[in-house]
Enzyme design. Structure first.
Site, PDB file in Angstrom:
ATOM      1  CG  HIS A   1      -1.913   1.059   1.345  1.00 49.36           C
ATOM      2  ND1 HIS A   1      -3.123   0.880   1.975  1.00 49.36           N
ATOM      3  CD2 HIS A   1      -1.917   2.348   0.903  1.00 49.36           C
ATOM      4  CE1 HIS A   1      -3.829   2.004   1.924  1.00 49.36           C
ATOM      5  NE2 HIS A   1      -3.111   2.912   1.283  1.00 49.36           N
TER       6      HIS A   1
ATOM      7  CG  HIS B   1      -1.045   6.884  -1.739  1.00 50.15           C
ATOM      8  ND1 HIS B   1      -2.293   6.776  -2.321  1.00 50.15           N
ATOM      9  CD2 HIS B   1      -1.171   6.400  -0.477  1.00 50.15           C
ATOM     10  CE1 HIS B   1      -3.145   6.253  -1.441  1.00 50.15           C
ATOM     11  NE2 HIS B   1      -2.489   6.013  -0.312  1.00 50.15           N
TER      12      HIS B   1
ATOM     13  CG  ASN C   1      -5.051   7.978  -4.283  1.00 48.62           C
ATOM     14  OD1 ASN C   1      -4.045   7.335  -4.557  1.00 48.62           O
ATOM     15  ND2 ASN C   1      -5.154   8.685  -3.173  1.00 48.62           N
TER      16      ASN C   1
ATOM     17  CG  ASP D   1      -6.329   4.052   0.017  1.00 48.75           C
ATOM     18  OD1 ASP D   1      -6.996   3.977   1.052  1.00 48.75           O
ATOM     19  OD2 ASP D   1      -5.176   4.521  -0.016  1.00 48.75           O
TER      20      ASP D   1
ATOM     21  CG  HIS E   1     -10.069   4.597   2.865  1.00 52.99           C
ATOM     22  ND1 HIS E   1      -8.963   5.412   2.942  1.00 52.99           N
ATOM     23  CD2 HIS E   1     -11.035   5.237   3.570  1.00 52.99           C
ATOM     24  CE1 HIS E   1      -9.252   6.489   3.664  1.00 52.99           C
ATOM     25  NE2 HIS E   1     -10.505   6.407   4.053  1.00 52.99           N
TER      26      HIS E   1
ATOM     27  CG  HIS F   1      -5.493   2.579   5.862  1.00 57.19           C
ATOM     28  ND1 HIS F   1      -6.844   2.532   6.047  1.00 57.19           N
ATOM     29  CD2 HIS F   1      -5.285   3.290   4.725  1.00 57.19           C
ATOM     30  CE1 HIS F   1      -7.423   3.173   5.055  1.00 57.19           C
ATOM     31  NE2 HIS F   1      -6.506   3.641   4.245  1.00 57.19           N
TER      32      HIS F   1
ATOM     33  CG  ASP G   1      -1.603   4.992   3.716  1.00 60.45           C
ATOM     34  OD1 ASP G   1      -1.575   5.329   2.515  1.00 60.45           O
ATOM     35  OD2 ASP G   1      -2.516   5.325   4.493  1.00 60.45           O
TER      36      ASP G   1
ATOM     37  CG  HIS H   1       0.330  15.202   0.875  1.00 59.31           C
ATOM     38  ND1 HIS H   1      -0.541  15.191  -0.196  1.00 59.31           N
ATOM     39  CD2 HIS H   1      -0.148  14.288   1.751  1.00 59.31           C
ATOM     40  CE1 HIS H   1      -1.496  14.303   0.026  1.00 59.31           C
ATOM     41  NE2 HIS H   1      -1.286  13.732   1.199  1.00 59.31           N
TER      42      HIS H   1
END
Ligand SMILES: [Zn+2]
Length: 443
Positions: free
Chosen positions: A69, A71, A103, A161, A188, A241, A314, A318
């Site tokens: 998992h 991103h 996503n 997710d 999620h 998660h 996870d 950002h």
């Protein structure tokens, strides 16, 4: 690409821990042409001129970590992360296989965009990237994505997710497909009506800070619903998660009843409490939120009794600007690859998890969930592609987000001292990360 023959690499004399083969002893490992060609116990090792030798005395040698998992933000949010920077950060964290969430923009809901991710990963990535497809078209939660098309494009599961599969009928249909396709529906779990406007765990601290809280029940309700739907359909549910004591209890009981469910927990939920919001601000803003000590203890117990199958990161990078927009507006997420092992080792040093269990939850167990479609993963078996992580269980280091390879510097661990550090990572036979202090010599 130069067509250069890669010299055999001998990883010499470390503590080899490979739960997939029940190995835990001192030994060496030889990698020839990208494959694990020899594994031997004790001090003996084949050495020949032309070999490169990586000295692993005092270090742990284990299968490369498999992250179910993360991103990677590409396509669409390259200012946060790219497949190139994300995979480099993964390598520094000891991960050699990473599964990326859909996503992105556009979201990973069709073959064209899956092919794009795979081709960028092949040319710019330094570790193996396995994409996860969307459950619903456009992640809008209205109608199913083309699950068959996504399966043939090579996704390892389906998830919306960031958002739950809120519509129970859609979730039921997705689970029906999962049964036919043999791939998990990764949910999620969040009741978004209940959590609406919430930015942290609901409790004493949220009240003190005057911030809207997300109660444990927002997760527990959807976990309970999903388990009921998994029972109804006999499909394969994977809980993303897991963060609450209630979820752990529900999953444990469901497994006892024979419902096909697997579950993951994250380093931050296993090691940090809601208190981190004081002091770390938006860098501790994550969804699901950091909970309480009681939840942490339930998660650890869940890992130890196999209610929780795996640990995943996870990793959610950002930009600093995103995270500087105030507690209400800032996006959820923690940049997790580079601190995962160091944080998790606190559980081993604290006697709550054995080193073997930790390694199993990062290697052989997630590999089992992926099955054998992507080669033999999570093992040091002779003949497998050489994915190897070497780490120092006792090395202290201070987290400096400025030194992260990830574009995401958003971590609540900045300035913390962690004990346990990845020293080298070998992905598909290539040395993709090496700490300066580990000795590599040609003989
Ligand atoms: Zn999520």
């Amino acid at each position: 690409m130069m067509n250069m023959k890669i010299s055999p690499l001998l990883i010499y004399s470390g503590r080899i821990i490979d739960p997939s083969q029940g190995i835990d002893e001192t030994g060496s490992l030889l990698i020839t042409e990208g494959i694990i060609s020899w594994l031997g116990k004790g001090e003996m090792a084949p050495t020949q001129p032309g070999y490169n030798v990586l000295h692993a005395q005092g270090l742990i040698i284990c299968p490369g970590f498999v992250d179910h998992h993360c991103h990677l933000r590409q396509p669409g949010f390259e200012e946060k992360e790219t497949i190139a920077t994300g995979t480099q950060a993964a390598a520094r964290g000891g991960f050699t296989t990473i599964c990326c969430m859909p996503n992105t923009n556009p979201p990973l809901d069709n073959k064209t965009v899956i092919d794009y991710v795979k081709s960028v990963a092949a040319s710019e990535g330094v570790v193996r990237v396995l994409p996860i497809g969307c459950i619903s078209r456009g992640r809008k939660g209205k109608e199913l994505a083309d699950m068959d098309e996504l399966a043939s494009a090579g996704v390892i599961g389906y998830s919306d997710d960031g958002e739950p599969a809120a519509n129970s009928r859609l979730m039921r249909q997705a689970l029906d497909y999962s049964l036919a396709l043999g791939l998990p529906i990764i949910d999620h779990c969040e009741d978004t009506a209940l959590s609406e406007g919430g930015v942290m765990n609901e409790g004493v601290i949220s009240t003190k800070l005057g911030l809207r809280g997300i109660p444990n029940a927002a997760e527990d309700i959807i976990v309970a619903r999903d388990l009921a739907l998994a029972q109804l359909t006999r499909g394969w549910l994977h809980i993303a998660h897991t963060s609450t004591e209630g979820s752990v209890d529900l999953i444990r009981r469901a497994k006892d009843k024979g419902i096909k469910v697997t579950a993951e927990a994250m380093p931050h939920h296993l090691t940090l409490t809601e208190d981190k919001v004081i002091g770390c601000g938006t860098n501790a803003k994550v969804n699901p939120p950091l909970r309480t000590e009681r939840d942490i203890q339930a998660l650890i117990q869940g890992l130890n009794d196999n209610t929780i199958d795996i640990i995943a990161t996870d990793h959610a990078p950002h930009t600093e600007a995103d995270k500087a927009s105030g507690f209400t507006l800032a996006p959820f997420g923690i940049s997790g690859f580079e601190t995962a092992l160091g944080s998790l080792m606190s559980l081993v040093h604290g006697g709550q998890l054995t080193l073997n269990t930790l390694i199993a939850k990062l290697t052989g167990e997630p590999a089992k969930i992926l099955g054998n479609k992507h080669g033999k993963l999570g093992t040091l078996a002779v003949g497998a592609k050489a994915d190897v992580t070497i780490f120092d269980p006792d090395r202290n280091w201070v987290v400096d987000p400025g030194a992260f390879t990830s574009k995401g510097k958003n971590t609540p661990l900045a300035g913390s001292t962690l004990k346990g550090k990845v020293m080298a990572t070998i992905s598909q036979g290539k040395l993709v990360y090496k700490d300066d202090s580990i000795k590599l010599e040609a003989i």
